[in-house]
Design an enzyme around this catalytic site. Structure first.
Site, mmCIF file in Angstrom:
data_model
loop_
_atom_site.group_PDB
_atom_site.id
_atom_site.type_symbol
_atom_site.label_atom_id
_atom_site.label_comp_id
_atom_site.label_asym_id
_atom_site.label_seq_id
_atom_site.Cartn_x
_atom_site.Cartn_y
_atom_site.Cartn_z
ATOM 1 N N GLY A 171 -19.991 1.747 -59.303
ATOM 2 C CA GLY A 171 -20.273 2.143 -57.920
ATOM 3 C C GLY A 171 -21.081 3.426 -57.858
ATOM 4 N N HIS A 206 -27.216 3.574 -57.018
ATOM 5 C CA HIS A 206 -28.522 4.199 -56.795
ATOM 6 C C HIS A 206 -29.608 3.177 -57.152
ATOM 7 C CE1 HIS A 206 -28.484 4.578 -61.122
ATOM 8 N NE2 HIS A 206 -27.409 5.353 -61.087
ATOM 9 N N HIS A 266 -29.215 0.942 -60.227
ATOM 10 C CA HIS A 266 -28.331 -0.219 -60.068
ATOM 11 C C HIS A 266 -29.048 -1.332 -59.288
ATOM 12 C CE1 HIS A 266 -25.183 3.115 -60.328
ATOM 13 N NE2 HIS A 266 -24.858 2.334 -61.330
ATOM 14 N N GLN A 307 -12.016 3.961 -69.722
ATOM 15 C CA GLN A 307 -13.171 4.459 -70.467
ATOM 16 C C GLN A 307 -13.399 5.963 -70.264
ATOM 17 O OE1 GLN A 307 -15.813 1.706 -68.226
ATOM 18 N NE2 GLN A 307 -17.291 3.383 -68.274
ATOM 19 N N SER A 363 -28.639 8.734 -62.141
ATOM 20 C CA SER A 363 -27.258 8.640 -62.593
ATOM 21 C C SER A 363 -26.350 8.982 -61.422
ATOM 22 C CB SER A 363 -27.010 9.642 -63.725
ATOM 23 O OG SER A 363 -25.626 9.819 -63.923
ATOM 24 N N ARG A 365 -23.844 10.596 -61.649
ATOM 25 C CA ARG A 365 -23.356 11.964 -61.880
ATOM 26 C C ARG A 365 -24.373 13.016 -61.449
ATOM 27 N NH1 ARG A 365 -20.656 9.275 -66.536
ATOM 28 N NH2 ARG A 365 -18.423 9.589 -66.210
HETATM 29 P P1 AMP Z 1 -22.563 2.812 -64.170
HETATM 30 O O1 AMP Z 1 -22.229 2.476 -62.756
HETATM 31 O O2 AMP Z 1 -23.091 4.202 -64.345
HETATM 32 O O3 AMP Z 1 -21.477 2.446 -65.135
HETATM 33 O O4 AMP Z 1 -23.799 1.883 -64.557
HETATM 34 C C1 AMP Z 1 -23.777 0.509 -64.309
HETATM 35 C C2 AMP Z 1 -24.991 -0.105 -64.947
HETATM 36 O O5 AMP Z 1 -26.158 0.491 -64.394
HETATM 37 C C3 AMP Z 1 -25.065 0.135 -66.458
HETATM 38 O O6 AMP Z 1 -25.571 -1.032 -67.081
HETATM 39 C C4 AMP Z 1 -26.041 1.272 -66.566
HETATM 40 O O7 AMP Z 1 -26.720 1.314 -67.804
HETATM 41 C C5 AMP Z 1 -26.993 0.946 -65.433
HETATM 42 N N1 AMP Z 1 -27.722 2.137 -65.019
HETATM 43 C C6 AMP Z 1 -27.210 3.334 -64.664
HETATM 44 N N2 AMP Z 1 -28.202 4.207 -64.398
HETATM 45 C C7 AMP Z 1 -29.367 3.544 -64.597
HETATM 46 C C8 AMP Z 1 -30.748 3.902 -64.503
HETATM 47 N N3 AMP Z 1 -31.130 5.103 -64.139
HETATM 48 N N4 AMP Z 1 -31.656 2.951 -64.785
HETATM 49 C C9 AMP Z 1 -31.286 1.705 -65.163
HETATM 50 N N5 AMP Z 1 -30.013 1.306 -65.267
HETATM 51 C C10 AMP Z 1 -29.062 2.217 -64.990
#
Ligand code: AMP
Length: 308
Positions: free
Chosen positions: A28, A31, A34, A58, A213, A215
């Site tokens: 979630g 951005h 995603h 995790q 990100s 974050r």
């Molecule tokens: P997360 O919600 O951060 O766990 O990310 C979910 C998915 O989105 C994961 O496969 C990440 O690698 C991908 N993701 C996160 N940030 C980016 C980004 N800037 N560009 C491409 N994929 C992303």
């Protein structure tokens, strides 16, 4: 768009879908990165599903599980606008049921576990109910993020395996931003003979280059400016390689200098084989340069594949 909160409801809905299903697992705080994954998923299935679940297993004990952003309404809105068919947004207890032997008390709003029993999520992985299986790929997880975040990939594999089993997708999309995660999941799927195509999505960046990100929203304007040194460090390494410097010690030193100029606390700057994660002394083929660094209290990662 269907929003489902329980495994039973998801399975019932999933059974009504014919054609390929492409899944985008996320935590979630969505951005544009995603959303790019959702768009890519649309090319790999006639139905796109997104999972939104901040997975406690995790996160390390001193990490940001509790403060991780959870703007669920805005997230659902983004999924809807991206043409997603269904969102699976389970609770922690749905994904990790408490000890089934714990004594239950009947309350006005349903059963709950007698106080005093620790929920599974409060226990270290090793103490949890034995049915909470651990999947490990030590050769890929005993390096880089796996060293700095012990247990992280066990949690990632555990939740992704469960999400794959309940969603039964034909394809699943992951971002290169989390390169090691992408590689670990591909290897898990291959090792367990899962008939799921793992689709890689290039890293989506802000106009100034900062990798998107969830974050990033922790960063103050000043920290955000300092965080740009991460992408600058990666680009400087690429530039040196273009200028003929192939020794990774030189590329790593250049990257470290740029990060240190902005007073980032470096967890690692590594140059490794993108498939095996073994260290690479000289760039003669595709080489992953991966950076993890803290800007203030925010830990960021980014990477690039260097090509000779
Ligand atoms: P997360 O919600 O951060 O766990 O990310 C979910 C998915 O989105 C994961 O496969 C990440 O690698 C991908 N993701 C996160 N940030 C980016 C980004 N800037 N560009 C491409 N994929 C992303």
């Amino acid at each position: 768009m269907k929003v489902l909160h329980t495994i039973a409801a998801l399975r019932e809905y999933r059974a009504t879908l014919s054609g390929r299903v492409a899944l985008v697992p996320t935590m979630g705080a969505l951005h544009a990165g995603h959303v790019a994954l959702m768009e890519m998923a649309g090319g790999h299935g006639s139905h796109v599903g997104v999972t939104i679940f901040v997975n406690p297993t995790q996160f390390g004990p001193r990490e940001d599980f509790h403060k991780y952003p959870r703007p669920i309404e805005a997230d659902l809105d983004k999924c809807e606008r991206a043409g997603v068919d269904f969102v699976f947004n389970p609770s922690v207890e749905e994904m990790y049921p408490v000890n089934p032997h714990a004594e239950r008390i009947h309350g006005p709003h349903g059963d709950f576990v007698k106080p005093g029993f620790r929920s599974q999520i409060e226990m270290p992985l090793s103490e949890r109910h034995p049915h909470n299986i651990v999947i490990d790929l030590p050769s890929l997880t005993n390096v880089l993020e796996g060293v700095k975040r012990p247990g992280h990939f066990k949690g990632v594999c555990q939740v992704v395996a469960k999400l794959f089993n309940v969603c039964t997708p034909h394809a699943a999309c992951f971002g290169q931003k989390d390169y090691q995660q992408l590689r670990v999941i591909s290897a898990m799927v291959e090792a367990l003979n899962w008939p799921i195509e793992i689709v890689e999505c290039p890293t989506v960046r802000e106009p100034d280059g900062l990798a998107m990100s969830s974050r990033n929203q922790y960063l103050s304007p000043e920290d955000r400016r300092r965080a740009l040194s991460i992408v600058r460090a990666l680009r400087a390494a690429e530039e040196e390689l273009r200028n003929g410097f192939r020794q990774t010690i030189r590329l790593v030193t250049t990257a470290q200098r740029i990060l240190l100029e902005q007073h980032l606390q470096i967890d690692y700057v590594a140059t490794v084989d993108p498939h095996t994660f073994t260290p690479v002394p000289e760039v003669n083929g595709p080489t992953l340069m991966a950076i993890a660094a803290r800007v203030g209290i925010t830990r960021l990662i980014d990477n690039v594949v260097l090509r000779a």
